[in-house]
Design a protein around this motif. Structure first.
Motif, PDB file in Angstrom:
ATOM      1  N   TRP A   1       0.748  -1.216  -0.292  1.00  0.00           N
ATOM      2  CA  TRP A   1       0.063   0.094  -0.055  1.00  0.00           C
ATOM      3  C   TRP A   1       0.734   1.261  -0.022  1.00  0.00           C
ATOM      4  O   TRP A   1       0.543   2.295  -0.642  1.00  0.00           O
ATOM      5  CB  TRP A   1      -0.920   0.147   1.192  1.00  0.00           C
ATOM      6  N   LEU A   2       2.112   1.427   0.653  1.00  0.00           N
ATOM      7  CA  LEU A   2       2.832   2.248   0.651  1.00  0.00           C
ATOM      8  C   LEU A   2       3.269   2.600  -0.875  1.00  0.00           C
ATOM      9  O   LEU A   2       3.535   3.746  -1.161  1.00  0.00           O
ATOM     10  CB  LEU A   2       4.054   2.286   1.487  1.00  0.00           C
ATOM     11  N   ALA A   3       3.431   1.580  -1.636  1.00  0.00           N
ATOM     12  CA  ALA A   3       4.214   1.575  -3.003  1.00  0.00           C
ATOM     13  C   ALA A   3       3.139   2.169  -3.813  1.00  0.00           C
ATOM     14  O   ALA A   3       3.212   3.177  -4.740  1.00  0.00           O
ATOM     15  CB  ALA A   3       4.184   0.310  -3.456  1.00  0.00           C
ATOM     16  N   ALA A   4       1.756   1.984  -3.500  1.00  0.00           N
ATOM     17  CA  ALA A   4       0.364   2.542  -4.089  1.00  0.00           C
ATOM     18  C   ALA A   4       0.487   4.064  -3.880  1.00  0.00           C
ATOM     19  O   ALA A   4       0.099   4.759  -4.852  1.00  0.00           O
ATOM     20  CB  ALA A   4      -0.869   1.638  -3.836  1.00  0.00           C
ATOM     21  N   VAL A   5       0.447   4.170  -2.638  1.00  0.00           N
ATOM     22  CA  VAL A   5       0.230   5.715  -2.392  1.00  0.00           C
ATOM     23  C   VAL A   5       1.409   6.402  -2.700  1.00  0.00           C
ATOM     24  O   VAL A   5       1.238   7.821  -3.166  1.00  0.00           O
ATOM     25  CB  VAL A   5      -0.058   5.724  -0.708  1.00  0.00           C
ATOM     26  N   LEU A   6       2.677   6.186  -2.837  1.00  0.00           N
ATOM     27  CA  LEU A   6       3.623   7.039  -2.984  1.00  0.00           C
ATOM     28  C   LEU A   6       4.167   6.791  -4.460  1.00  0.00           C
ATOM     29  O   LEU A   6       5.221   7.389  -4.812  1.00  0.00           O
ATOM     30  CB  LEU A   6       4.993   6.653  -1.965  1.00  0.00           C
ATOM     31  N   GLU A   7       3.518   5.929  -5.287  1.00  0.00           N
ATOM     32  CA  GLU A   7       3.800   6.054  -6.594  1.00  0.00           C
ATOM     33  C   GLU A   7       5.330   5.191  -6.879  1.00  0.00           C
ATOM     34  O   GLU A   7       6.039   6.057  -7.450  1.00  0.00           O
ATOM     35  CB  GLU A   7       3.581   6.977  -7.354  1.00  0.00           C
ATOM     36  N   VAL A   8       5.542   4.078  -6.162  1.00  0.00           N
ATOM     37  CA  VAL A   8       6.934   4.000  -6.400  1.00  0.00           C
ATOM     38  C   VAL A   8       6.798   2.289  -6.613  1.00  0.00           C
ATOM     39  O   VAL A   8       5.844   1.708  -5.854  1.00  0.00           O
ATOM     40  CB  VAL A   8       7.599   4.245  -5.323  1.00  0.00           C
ATOM     41  N   PRO A   9       7.515   1.299  -7.188  1.00  0.00           N
ATOM     42  CA  PRO A   9       7.609   0.112  -7.452  1.00  0.00           C
ATOM     43  C   PRO A   9       7.798  -0.452  -6.086  1.00  0.00           C
ATOM     44  O   PRO A   9       8.582  -0.065  -5.323  1.00  0.00           O
ATOM     45  CB  PRO A   9       8.751  -0.233  -8.388  1.00  0.00           C
ATOM     46  N   VAL A  10       6.825  -1.615  -5.844  1.00  0.00           N
ATOM     47  CA  VAL A  10       6.991  -2.044  -4.436  1.00  0.00           C
ATOM     48  C   VAL A  10       8.079  -2.786  -4.277  1.00  0.00           C
ATOM     49  O   VAL A  10       8.786  -2.942  -3.172  1.00  0.00           O
ATOM     50  CB  VAL A  10       5.684  -3.187  -4.395  1.00  0.00           C
ATOM     51  N   GLU A  11       8.786  -3.458  -5.574  1.00  0.00           N
ATOM     52  CA  GLU A  11      10.179  -3.815  -5.283  1.00  0.00           C
ATOM     53  C   GLU A  11      11.146  -3.090  -4.858  1.00  0.00           C
ATOM     54  O   GLU A  11      12.022  -3.638  -3.999  1.00  0.00           O
ATOM     55  CB  GLU A  11      10.803  -4.527  -6.820  1.00  0.00           C
ATOM     56  N   GLU A  12      11.048  -1.833  -4.987  1.00  0.00           N
ATOM     57  CA  GLU A  12      12.156  -0.833  -4.588  1.00  0.00           C
ATOM     58  C   GLU A  12      12.133  -0.610  -3.086  1.00  0.00           C
ATOM     59  O   GLU A  12      12.953  -0.653  -2.230  1.00  0.00           O
ATOM     60  CB  GLU A  12      11.954   0.714  -5.259  1.00  0.00           C
ATOM     61  N   LEU A  13      10.733  -0.596  -2.668  1.00  0.00           N
ATOM     62  CA  LEU A  13      10.548  -0.517  -1.163  1.00  0.00           C
ATOM     63  C   LEU A  13      10.992  -1.797  -0.418  1.00  0.00           C
ATOM     64  O   LEU A  13      11.391  -1.894   0.725  1.00  0.00           O
ATOM     65  CB  LEU A  13       9.089  -0.195  -0.815  1.00  0.00           C
ATOM     66  N   ALA A  14      10.583  -2.832  -0.950  1.00  0.00           N
ATOM     67  CA  ALA A  14      11.180  -4.114  -0.773  1.00  0.00           C
ATOM     68  C   ALA A  14      12.724  -4.534  -0.436  1.00  0.00           C
ATOM     69  O   ALA A  14      13.040  -4.901   0.689  1.00  0.00           O
ATOM     70  CB  ALA A  14      10.764  -5.575  -1.393  1.00  0.00           C
TER      71      ALA A  14
END
Length: 484
Positions: free
Chosen positions: A75-88
């Motif tokens: 959900w952070l990836a969706a809200v902040l418009e960044v690929p979830v792989e990067e956050l992971a």
């Protein structure tokens, strides 16, 4: 003025910059949108349909007291418009390592990593809560010290400091003075700090720190007046910022970060947002120059966002240049160019007589040289070359000539003019020896590695021989990378 730092589609360049801490990345993405922690929490709750995330939880994630799990990373990836792989990837890098797991990309110095994280945390507190504490307790001098002036010639006038039995002239215990106690004068007055600042134009950080003028500046930086004498805090903040700059030039990264954090605390206590922003801009330059471009970009953005409404035009232009340099080092071309354009507009509105005295060095020539450095970092050597070449004509500043000479040599290498690159690098090498600057040595080291490919050519052999002869006279350069 449009926000040059908000470009949600630069995730690929963030990955190229290498994985960093999740807390830093989340803070960076949030600040780029101008959002508060509360706004992020509200967006997460609305998007996920789970109304359990509060501002305090977002704060814990950013301070890395907790690392969100897979559900909230999505959900952070969706809200902040960044690929979830990067956050992971960032989340994995932020979780505690097991025994024997290594130290990260900071050269194995946990003290530097800790000092960096503490400064980033203080910067975040400075931005979000202007009236709250942002750093370590400021110490208080416990003995009378005469105010001292330092002339730009290097002559220091010091009256004897009386010894006090039972302790040194300043204390690290964080104890404040008794209520109603008259605060003693600081070792350096405003003219003294200004004199040391001008000496920095001529003398390398290591030499200046070990000089009488440098020791007085160090003592001034570590003094404050606590509750009584709050009017001295701006001067303490200026001295601590200067100490951070000198440590940066000496290649003492951890000490520089700690000095900047102390300076930020003093500036916040004085209520001087412009000085606080300048301190963050200086720390940004340190991180960007020594391999932590993401951290440098975050600090520059934080300083700009925290003072853009009140700072003089010259300071806004400088902070925008810091943003441009950090973005360029991260490989983020669009925000770098946008920041350069905004810096040019701000510089056109300058009124130097109304600007702080500590910005005296920021003239038209320096602006041009900084622009050339950014363009060289963006691999635009044709545009960078004339700006950097002009910077080398300024007399009497060997460190400036060494740093910008290294960038000019890079530009020539990108143009395929390796013979001219070697010639410029030769001059920069001699200027590095003259200045004793570890920062200049670090800039030049990268040029030397690229010139090594031409060792079979006369110019390449000449530079290699000169570098070998000069090695014993050069200061040790710090590690090329500090943190993620």
């Amino acid at each position: 003025m449009p926000r040059p730092e908000h470009h949600p589609h630069d995730s690929a360049s963030r990955r190229r910059a290498g994985p960093g801490s999740l807390g830093t990345l989340l803070t960076e993405l949030r600040l780029a949108r101008g959002w508060s922690q509360l706004r992020v929490a509200e967006q997460l709750c609305a998007a996920s349909g789970v109304p359990t995330v509060s501002r305090h939880e977002v704060s814990r994630w950013e301070r890395q007291q907790r690392v969100p799990g897979k559900f909230w990373l999505n959900w952070l990836a969706a809200v902040l418009e960044v690929p979830v792989e990067e956050l992971a990837v960032a989340a994995a890098a932020s979780r505690p390592t097991t025994a024997g797991g290594g130290e990260g990309r900071d050269g194995g110095n946990p003290g530097v990593v800790r000092a960096r994280q503490e400064l980033l945390t203080s910067a975040h507190a400075w931005l979000t809560d202007p009236d709250g504490p942002v750093g370590p307790t400021i110490t208080i001098p416990v003995e009378p010290i005469r105010a001292t002036s330092v002339e730009p010639t290097g002559v220091v006038s010091v009256e004897p400091i009386r010894a006090v039995s039972g302790g040194p002239a300043w204390m690290d215990s964080g104890r404040s003075g008794r209520a109603g106690e008259q605060a003693p004068e600081l070792p350096l007055d405003a003219a003294g700090v200004a004199g040391v600042r001008r000496l920095d134009d001529l003398v390398g950080g290591e030499d200046l720190l070990s000089s009488p003028a440098g020791r007085l500046t160090l003592t001034t930086a570590r003094c404050a007046t606590g509750r009584p004498g709050r009017q001295a805090l701006p001067l303490v903040a200026e001295a601590a910022q200067l100490v951070g700059w000198l440590h940066t030039d000496a290649g003492k990264v951890g000490a520089a970060l700690r000095a900047y954090r102390l300076a930020l605390a003093a500036a916040a206590g004085a209520g001087d947002r412009s000085l606080g922003a300048h301190i963050l801009g200086s720390a940004s330059h340190l991180l960007s120059a020594f391999g932590d471009a993401r951290g440098g970009l975050l600090l520059a953005r934080t300083g700009y966002l925290g003072a853009r409404r009140t700072a003089p035009a010259g300071l806004r232009a400088l902070l925008l240049h810091r943003i441009a340099f950090g973005a360029a080092r991260c490989g983020r071309h669009r925000p770098a160019y946008a920041a350069l354009r905004a810096a040019e507009r701000a510089a056109g509105r300058r009124e130097p007589p109304r600007e702080p005295a500590w910005l005296y060095w920021l003239d038209e020539g320096e602006f041009a040289a900084m622009t050339g450095r950014c363009l060289a970092s963006l691999r635009r050597p044709l545009r960078a070359e004339p700006l950097l070449r002009a910077a080398l004509t300024r007399p009497g500043q060997p460190r400036t000539a060494a740093v910008y000479g290294a960038w000019l040599a890079r530009a020539y290498l990108d143009l395929g003019e390796w013979e001219r690159a070697a010639e410029v690098a030769d001059g920069a090498l001699l200027d590095t020896v003259r200045s004793g600057s570890a920062r200049a040595a670090a800039e030049l080291a990268g040029v030397g590695r690229r010139l090594a490919a031409y060792r079979t050519e006369p110019a390449g052999r000449r530079h290699a021989a000169l570098a070998a002869a000069a090695r014993r006279y050069l200061p040790a350069a710090p590690p090329a990378a500090l943190a993620g």
